[in-house]
Write a protein that holds these residues in place. Sequence first.
Motif, mmCIF file in Angstrom:
data_model
loop_
_atom_site.group_PDB
_atom_site.id
_atom_site.type_symbol
_atom_site.label_atom_id
_atom_site.label_comp_id
_atom_site.label_asym_id
_atom_site.label_seq_id
_atom_site.Cartn_x
_atom_site.Cartn_y
_atom_site.Cartn_z
ATOM 1 N N VAL A 61 -6.727 3.966 -8.034
ATOM 2 C CA VAL A 61 -6.555 3.941 -6.585
ATOM 3 C C VAL A 61 -7.628 4.800 -5.945
ATOM 4 O O VAL A 61 -7.840 5.947 -6.345
ATOM 5 N N PRO A 95 -2.815 -6.641 -2.430
ATOM 6 C CA PRO A 95 -3.300 -5.260 -2.350
ATOM 7 C C PRO A 95 -4.773 -5.102 -2.686
ATOM 8 O O PRO A 95 -5.438 -4.197 -2.171
ATOM 9 N N GLU A 112 1.391 3.191 7.729
ATOM 10 C CA GLU A 112 0.692 2.385 6.721
ATOM 11 C C GLU A 112 1.050 0.908 6.866
ATOM 12 O O GLU A 112 0.219 0.029 6.608
ATOM 13 N N MET A 149 0.813 -1.212 0.000
ATOM 14 C CA MET A 149 0.000 0.000 0.000
ATOM 15 C C MET A 149 0.848 1.265 0.000
ATOM 16 O O MET A 149 0.434 2.296 -0.540
ATOM 17 N N GLU A 184 -6.926 -2.707 -0.479
ATOM 18 C CA GLU A 184 -7.266 -1.429 -1.116
ATOM 19 C C GLU A 184 -8.720 -1.382 -1.573
ATOM 20 O O GLU A 184 -9.365 -0.342 -1.507
ATOM 21 N N ARG A 194 0.110 3.988 -2.792
ATOM 22 C CA ARG A 194 -0.186 5.387 -2.452
ATOM 23 C C ARG A 194 0.851 6.329 -3.064
ATOM 24 O O ARG A 194 0.513 7.421 -3.513
ATOM 25 N N HIS A 248 -3.310 -2.529 8.460
ATOM 26 C CA HIS A 248 -4.196 -3.480 7.781
ATOM 27 C C HIS A 248 -4.391 -4.783 8.565
ATOM 28 O O HIS A 248 -4.740 -5.802 7.988
#
Length: 252
Positions: A247, A177, A132, A117, A181, A121, A136
């Motif tokens: 994204v 991801p 970050e 991520m 995401e 980003r 998660h």
Amino acid sequence: MSDATTPNPYAAPVSDLQQPLGDQAPSIEEALARGYDFSIGALIGEAWAKVKGTKGIIIGGFLVFYLVLLAATFILGGIVGVFGALSDNLVAVVVGEVLVSLLASALAYPFMAGINMVGIRRAADQPISFNEIFSHFGRTVPLIITAMVMMLLIYLGMLLLLLPGIYLAVAYLLAIPLVVERGLSPWQALEASRKAISQHWFKVFGLFLLLGVIVILSAIPLGIGLVWSIPLMVVAMGVLYRTIFGVLPAAQ
């Protein structure tokens, strides 16, 4: 006469893959349908331009990732070793060692998702931070399921004349991801990644083959070059992800 704005309770449910997600990113179905293309040289060039400011976060994230992997392997391996010492069943010991390897790898995937991520980003010019890497863990269960199913299918593919395993190893590169995401389920993420990458499988394979060569060569002078080449690979994956799926805006 019913209000036009009132939802129809008898309407067919909409798939998670088909829900529109805003102007800045298409839905997964839209992304798969619209297609994409990229130049390997241009993608790596863009990723290199975006590496600045990511090196400390990404290298630090990988250090945490490998420490967790090492600790999990040591602890789980010790447990299996104790049971192995108490058991004369060689098959059970071998199966236990395989399960330790798979489980230890899967437990570290929330960290890997965080690293992914950071690259995504950065590719989307969104703010990045070391936090970050740890953001998660709420997706730990689907990430572990995704990782274990992915590894199982790749291993099975390797047993089937090798080529299916190589195909799946590349095709599933973006599954992790997609779980964090876009919030996809494990199977949705695996299939979305496979369908997307299969549109340009050989080009994606060539991209990561070249990135792998860069990483190997950068490790020759005492590994110093890894400080640049590893972030390059992470950001390049982020650029590829953004090129295919777009994204979503970062949560405020």
